[in-house]
Design an enzyme around this catalytic site. Structure first.
Site, PDB file in Angstrom:
ATOM      1  N   GLY A 159     114.891  67.455 -36.755  1.00 10.45           N
ATOM      2  CA  GLY A 159     115.607  68.849 -36.669  1.00 10.45           C
ATOM      3  C   GLY A 159     116.920  68.712 -36.116  1.00 10.45           C
ATOM      4  NE  ARG A 160     118.437  74.107 -33.469  1.00 11.38           N
ATOM      5  CZ  ARG A 160     117.669  75.122 -34.043  1.00 11.38           C
ATOM      6  NH1 ARG A 160     117.776  75.845 -35.238  1.00 11.38           N
ATOM      7  NH2 ARG A 160     116.447  75.523 -33.351  1.00 11.38           N
ATOM      8  CB  ILE A 161     117.160  67.986 -30.533  1.00  8.51           C
ATOM      9  CG1 ILE A 161     117.420  69.644 -30.076  1.00  8.51           C
ATOM     10  CG2 ILE A 161     117.141  67.107 -29.363  1.00  8.51           C
ATOM     11  CD1 ILE A 161     116.295  70.130 -29.000  1.00  8.51           C
ATOM     12  NE  ARG A 181     107.783  70.492 -41.028  1.00  4.10           N
ATOM     13  CZ  ARG A 181     107.891  71.905 -40.566  1.00  4.10           C
ATOM     14  NH1 ARG A 181     106.941  72.577 -40.705  1.00  4.10           N
ATOM     15  NH2 ARG A 181     108.867  72.112 -39.735  1.00  4.10           N
ATOM     16  CB  THR A 241     114.304  65.004 -24.722  1.00  5.21           C
ATOM     17  OG1 THR A 241     114.506  64.383 -25.998  1.00  5.21           O
ATOM     18  CG2 THR A 241     114.748  63.997 -23.758  1.00  5.21           C
ATOM     19  NE  ARG A 243     108.030  73.209 -24.316  1.00  2.39           N
ATOM     20  CZ  ARG A 243     109.415  73.352 -24.025  1.00  2.39           C
ATOM     21  NH1 ARG A 243     110.246  72.655 -23.747  1.00  2.39           N
ATOM     22  NH2 ARG A 243     109.720  74.808 -24.165  1.00  2.39           N
ATOM     23  CD  GLU A 272      97.063  68.023 -22.370  1.00  2.35           C
ATOM     24  OE1 GLU A 272      97.277  66.735 -22.577  1.00  2.35           O
ATOM     25  OE2 GLU A 272      96.724  68.721 -23.296  1.00  2.35           O
ATOM     26  CG  HIS A 293     111.324  71.097 -18.460  1.00  2.00           C
ATOM     27  ND1 HIS A 293     110.442  71.859 -18.916  1.00  2.00           N
ATOM     28  CD2 HIS A 293     112.499  71.046 -19.470  1.00  2.00           C
ATOM     29  CE1 HIS A 293     110.849  72.502 -19.730  1.00  2.00           C
ATOM     30  NE2 HIS A 293     111.979  72.024 -20.336  1.00  2.00           N
ATOM     31  N   GLY A 295     116.410  68.175 -19.379  1.00  2.00           N
ATOM     32  CA  GLY A 295     117.140  67.941 -20.535  1.00  2.00           C
ATOM     33  C   GLY A 295     118.360  68.856 -21.067  1.00  2.00           C
TER      34      GLY A 295
HETATM   35  C1  DGY Z   1     113.438  75.395 -23.730  1.00  4.13           C
HETATM   36  O1  DGY Z   1     114.257  76.388 -23.446  1.00  4.13           O
HETATM   37  O2  DGY Z   1     112.680  75.263 -24.558  1.00  4.13           O
HETATM   38  C2  DGY Z   1     113.713  74.319 -22.866  1.00  4.13           C
HETATM   39  O3  DGY Z   1     112.642  73.297 -22.613  1.00  4.13           O
HETATM   40  C3  DGY Z   1     114.180  74.514 -21.286  1.00  4.13           C
HETATM   41  O4  DGY Z   1     114.764  73.455 -20.722  1.00  4.13           O
END
Ligand code: DGY
Length: 331
Positions: A159-161, A181, A241, A243, A272, A293, A295
Site C-alpha cells: 500500500g502507501r507505506i 492482494r 513496522t 502492528r 500478546e 512504537h 515509526g
Molecule cells: C497509527 O496512527 O496507526 C500509528 O501506529 C501511530 O504511530
C-alpha cells in the site's frame, strides 16, 4: 447569537497548537496530564461527547460503543490504524469513524529503513559497546554486519507505506519484491523494477530481508505464522513496522533463538505476551532491535495528524462527508 459548539473529548495530550485550534473551534475537553483514560473514563466520555478523539491506545470495542449516548456522532481517531476501533459496531450505531491516512507514510517508511540498517549493521550493539566501555579500538574482524546493497527485499503489503519503503530501498540498491492482494500499477512497477509474488509463501522463502507493511485486520492476524516463519532463509532479516499482531511473536522468538532466522527489527511488539525476558535476551545478543512504537513519531507527522482530525471534525459538523471516513471492511 453564538452557535452552540460541538462537545469534543480528546483522550490523550496532543501537540499544543493542535489543542489550541481545537479549543478555538469546538467545546473541547482536553487530557492535559496525558494519563491514558481508564475504561470507566472512556465510558463517561462516550456518554458525553458528540465527537470522541481517541488514539491507538484506546480500545473502542463494541461493548464500549453500545454504552455511547445518542449524542455521539463521530469518532475522529488521532491515528492511521483503526484496528483498535470496532468500525462495524460504530457504523451500525450511526457513528461515523475517521482516521488520519497518508500523513504517516514517509515517516514510517524512514523508520523501516532505519530498522533495516540498525539490524544489519548492528547499530544498537555498537552504541552499547561505546557506552559500556567494551570498545577498545578498531579491529578488522570486529562488529561485522551484513551489507544490504544488492540484497532482495520482500515487502508484505504494497500500500502507501510499502510503496514508500520500496522507493527508499531501491535507492539503497536492494531489488524489490512484493506480495499484495493485487499488483501495483504498471508505472510504479516499472519505476521500482519490482517483482510481484502472488504467493506469499514463495516470496518469503527467497528473500534476504522481509518488510511487513500491511494493515492489521482479522485477515492479517498472524499472517506470518509459525509455518510461514519457518519458510524464511536462516540468514534472513525480518522488519516489522506494522502492528505486532501480524506476526506470531512466540514463533518469532523461537525462530530467532534456534538460529532459524538471523534477526528481527520491530517497531511494535504484539500486545500478546508483551516484552518478555526471552525478547530481551535476543536483544542483548544483537538478534533483535525493538523500538517502542516510534515509526510515525515526528513533530511534523503529529501536527499533520492533528490537522486531519480538525478537518474531519469541521467537515462533518458542517454537514458534509469527512474526507477520511473509514468504511467497515475496506479501510
Ligand atoms: C497509527 O496512527 O496507526 C500509528 O501506529 C501511530 O504511530
Amino acid at each position: 447569537m453564538t452557535r452552540k459548539l460541538p462537545k469534543v473529548i480528546v483522550t490523550r495530550k496532543l501537540p499544543d497548537s493542535v489543542e489550541t485550534r481545537m479549543c478555538e473551534l469546538f467545546d473541547t475537553k482536553l487530557n492535559l496530564n496525558d494519563e491514558p483514560m481508564s475504561r470507566e473514563q472512556l465510558i463517561e466520555a462516550v456518554k458525553e461527547a458528540e465527537v470522541l478523539v481517541p488514539t491507538v491506545n484506546d480500545k473502542i470495542d463494541a461493548a464500549l460503543i453500545s454504552q455511547a449516548g445518542d449524542q455521539l456522532k463521530l469518532i475522529s481517531s488521532f491515528s492511521n490504524g483503526t484496528d483498535q476501533i470496532d468500525v462495524e459496531a460504530a457504523t451500525k450505531k450511526g457513528i461515523v469513524v475517521t482516521n488520519t491516512p497518508n500523513v504517516l507514510t514517509e515517516d514510517t517508511a524512514d523508520m523501516t529503513m532505519g530498522l533495516m540498517i540498525a539490524l544489519s549493521r548492528r547499530l544498537t550493539e555498537g552504541t552499547k559497546a561505546v557506552e559500556n566501555g567494551s570498545f577498545k579500538g578498531w579491529s578488522p574482524t570486529w562488529m561485522l554486519g551484513q551489507r544490504i546493497w544488492g540484497k532482495r527485499l520482500g515487502i508484505v503489503g504494497m500500500g502507501r507505506i510499502g510503496t514508500a519503503v520500496a522507493k527508499r530501498a531501491k535507492a539503497f540498491g536492494l531489488s524489490i519484491h512484493y506480495h499484495n492482494r493485487h499488483p501495483v500499477d504498471e508505472a510504479t512497477s516499472d519505476e521500482l523494477e519490482a517483482t510481484y509474488w502472488d504467493s506469499l509463501d514463495q516470496m518469503l522463502a527467497r528473500m534476504d530481508i522481509i518488510s511487513v507493511n500491511c494493515p492489521y485486520t482479522p485477515a492479517t492476524y498472524h499472517l506470518l505464522s509459525k509455518r510461514r516463519l519457518a519458510l524464511l532463509k536462516p540468514n534472513a532479516l525480518l522488519i516489522n513496522t506494522a502492528r505486532g499482531e501480524v506476526i506470531n511473536q512466540e514463533a518469532l522468538i523461537d525462530a530467532l533463538a534456534d538460529n532459524k532466522l538471523a534477526g528481527a527489527g520491530l517497531d511494535f511488539i504484539s500486545s500478546e505476551g508483551g516484552i518478555s525476558p526471552e525478547l530481551m535476551k535476543l536483544s542483548d545478543k544483537g538478534k533483535l532491535v525493538i523500538l517502542p512504537h516510534m515509526g510515525s513519531a515526528t513533530i511534523e507527522g503529529r501536527l499533520e495528524m492533528g490537522e486531519r482530525v480538525l478537518i474531519n471534525i469541521r467537515t462533518f459538523m458542517d454537514g458534509h462527508k469527512p474526507p477520511d471516513r473509514v468504511i467497515p471492511g475496506i479501510s
